[in-house]
Write a protein that holds these residues in place. Structure first.
Motif, PDB file in Angstrom:
ATOM      1  N   MET A  32       0.832  -1.190   0.000  1.00  0.00           N
ATOM      2  CA  MET A  32       0.000   0.000   0.000  1.00  0.00           C
ATOM      3  C   MET A  32       0.879   1.258   0.000  1.00  0.00           C
ATOM      4  O   MET A  32       1.987   1.256   0.542  1.00  0.00           O
ATOM      5  CB  MET A  32      -0.906   0.015   1.227  1.00  0.00           C
ATOM      6  N   PRO A  33       0.400   2.363  -0.591  1.00  0.00           N
ATOM      7  CA  PRO A  33       1.174   3.613  -0.581  1.00  0.00           C
ATOM      8  C   PRO A  33       1.416   4.088   0.851  1.00  0.00           C
ATOM      9  O   PRO A  33       0.615   3.836   1.750  1.00  0.00           O
ATOM     10  CB  PRO A  33       0.260   4.593  -1.337  1.00  0.00           C
ATOM     11  N   GLU A  34       2.520   4.787   1.062  1.00  0.00           N
ATOM     12  CA  GLU A  34       2.851   5.265   2.403  1.00  0.00           C
ATOM     13  C   GLU A  34       1.791   6.205   2.951  1.00  0.00           C
ATOM     14  O   GLU A  34       1.555   6.261   4.154  1.00  0.00           O
ATOM     15  CB  GLU A  34       4.207   5.967   2.391  1.00  0.00           C
ATOM     16  N   ARG A  35       1.130   6.967   2.066  1.00  0.00           N
ATOM     17  CA  ARG A  35       0.122   7.921   2.516  1.00  0.00           C
ATOM     18  C   ARG A  35      -1.265   7.305   2.647  1.00  0.00           C
ATOM     19  O   ARG A  35      -2.223   7.994   2.982  1.00  0.00           O
ATOM     20  CB  ARG A  35       0.064   9.114   1.556  1.00  0.00           C
ATOM     21  N   PHE A  36      -1.377   5.994   2.419  1.00  0.00           N
ATOM     22  CA  PHE A  36      -2.670   5.329   2.505  1.00  0.00           C
ATOM     23  C   PHE A  36      -3.209   5.379   3.933  1.00  0.00           C
ATOM     24  O   PHE A  36      -2.496   5.087   4.895  1.00  0.00           O
ATOM     25  CB  PHE A  36      -2.546   3.878   2.057  1.00  0.00           C
ATOM     26  N   ALA A  37      -4.460   5.774   4.075  1.00  0.00           N
ATOM     27  CA  ALA A  37      -5.128   5.812   5.379  1.00  0.00           C
ATOM     28  C   ALA A  37      -6.069   4.626   5.470  1.00  0.00           C
ATOM     29  O   ALA A  37      -7.115   4.602   4.826  1.00  0.00           O
ATOM     30  CB  ALA A  37      -5.890   7.121   5.557  1.00  0.00           C
ATOM     31  N   GLY A  38      -5.686   3.633   6.274  1.00  0.00           N
ATOM     32  CA  GLY A  38      -6.501   2.445   6.445  1.00  0.00           C
ATOM     33  C   GLY A  38      -7.267   2.464   7.748  1.00  0.00           C
ATOM     34  O   GLY A  38      -7.591   3.523   8.294  1.00  0.00           O
ATOM     35  N   ARG A  39      -7.565   1.291   8.255  1.00  0.00           N
ATOM     36  CA  ARG A  39      -8.374   1.141   9.461  1.00  0.00           C
ATOM     37  C   ARG A  39      -7.757   1.900  10.635  1.00  0.00           C
ATOM     38  O   ARG A  39      -6.601   1.699  10.967  1.00  0.00           O
ATOM     39  CB  ARG A  39      -8.484  -0.348   9.800  1.00  0.00           C
ATOM     40  N   PRO A  40      -8.527   2.799  11.281  1.00  0.00           N
ATOM     41  CA  PRO A  40      -7.974   3.565  12.404  1.00  0.00           C
ATOM     42  C   PRO A  40      -7.771   2.689  13.631  1.00  0.00           C
ATOM     43  O   PRO A  40      -8.566   1.785  13.907  1.00  0.00           O
ATOM     44  CB  PRO A  40      -9.032   4.638  12.659  1.00  0.00           C
ATOM     45  N   THR A  41      -6.690   2.965  14.356  1.00  0.00           N
ATOM     46  CA  THR A  41      -6.435   2.304  15.636  1.00  0.00           C
ATOM     47  C   THR A  41      -6.533   3.335  16.744  1.00  0.00           C
ATOM     48  O   THR A  41      -6.118   4.485  16.570  1.00  0.00           O
ATOM     49  CB  THR A  41      -5.056   1.634  15.652  1.00  0.00           C
ATOM     50  N   ILE A  42      -7.053   2.917  17.874  1.00  0.00           N
ATOM     51  CA  ILE A  42      -7.298   3.836  18.984  1.00  0.00           C
ATOM     52  C   ILE A  42      -6.697   3.254  20.261  1.00  0.00           C
ATOM     53  O   ILE A  42      -6.922   2.090  20.583  1.00  0.00           O
ATOM     54  CB  ILE A  42      -8.805   4.083  19.177  1.00  0.00           C
ATOM     55  N   GLU A  43      -5.920   4.058  20.981  1.00  0.00           N
ATOM     56  CA  GLU A  43      -5.374   3.692  22.287  1.00  0.00           C
ATOM     57  C   GLU A  43      -5.970   4.625  23.320  1.00  0.00           C
ATOM     58  O   GLU A  43      -5.524   5.766  23.504  1.00  0.00           O
ATOM     59  CB  GLU A  43      -3.853   3.786  22.280  1.00  0.00           C
ATOM     60  N   ALA A  44      -6.984   4.133  24.016  1.00  0.00           N
ATOM     61  CA  ALA A  44      -7.710   4.967  24.977  1.00  0.00           C
ATOM     62  C   ALA A  44      -6.810   5.452  26.106  1.00  0.00           C
ATOM     63  O   ALA A  44      -7.023   6.540  26.659  1.00  0.00           O
ATOM     64  CB  ALA A  44      -8.895   4.183  25.543  1.00  0.00           C
TER      65      ALA A  44
END
Length: 235
Positions: A1-13
């Motif tokens: 995938m391209p470096e600027r690709f925005a995939g599934r967000p991850t969240i650290e509460a």
């Protein structure tokens, strides 16, 4: 995938400072919210435009967009990402899989889309992707289709045409919605001329988020729906 690709967000509460709420303030579609005081944020990827404004506004890096292109889900509620949540499952009933598993014919409907999701869907038919090698093809008539692949927010002027196209597909049939507009209305959410996505009008079997989704995200969703991806491939 391209470096600027925005995939599934991850969240650290644990990294979040809930009192700041900058991520909520900058989101153009209201995709970011907090369920309870003191808890971390959640992101509805079905409303998300993947603009990364929330990631840029978060000074603690509690929100980070990964490069994971596997974002589709069979249930609308499974598109919501929160702290520690595993990737949602793509499921199709065994009876339907026996019918559609070997081949799948889809009629694509652009229900008021901007042509971004349409373009990333159409590119799957080019030699570089060759969707047909998996037994999946787009057809010209809904009467020749096993289901619909729909893009766009469904403006009022497309509502009747969409319903007529759906009714023209013989039972049993599938409905696949692609992109934030098709799932929730996208940037047009709650506009009086928009129906906030296909799920308000038709039963949906597969949601593919993105604005637009990468072709690989769409392809992976279709193959996973038909169980053409081995269990050992990281599902």
């Amino acid at each position: 995938m391209p470096e600027r690709f925005a995939g599934r967000p991850t969240i650290e509460a644990a990294k979040c400072e809930p009192e700041c709420r900058r991520c909520v303030d900058v989101c153009p579609t209201g995709a970011v919210a907090f369920d309870e005081p003191g808890g971390g944020p959640r992101i509805d990827t079905g409303r998300c435009l993947f603009c990364r404004a929330c990631e840029a506004a978060c000074g603690t890096r509690a929100i980070v967009f990964s490069r994971d292109y596997r974002m589709a889900a069979s249930r609308r509620e499974d598109l919501v990402a929160c702290d520690g949540l595993e990737r949602a499952a793509v499921e199709l009933g065994e009876a339907a899989r026996r019918l559609f598993g070997r081949s799948l014919k889809l009629r694509q409907v652009s229900a008021g889309g901007c042509n971004a999701c349409e373009a990333d869907t159409n590119v799957l038919g080019t030699p570089a992707w060759d969707l047909g090698r998996f037994g999946i093809q787009f057809v010209a008539s809904p009467r020749h289709a096993d289901g619909l692949l729909i893009t766009g927010p469904v403006p009022e002027n497309m509502r009747y045409a969409l319903r007529e196209t759906y009714d023209a597909v013989a039972w049993p049939k599938l409905v696949i919605v692609v992109g934030a507009c098709a799932i929730s209305g996208g940037p047009y959410v709650d506009h009086p001329e928009v129906h906030n996505g296909e799920a308000t009008l038709l039963p949906v079997d597969l949601f593919v988020p993105g604005c637009p989704p990468h072709p690989l995200t769409i392809l992976h969703a279709l193959l996973e729906l038909l169980r053409k991806i081995p269990e050992s491939s990281g599902r």
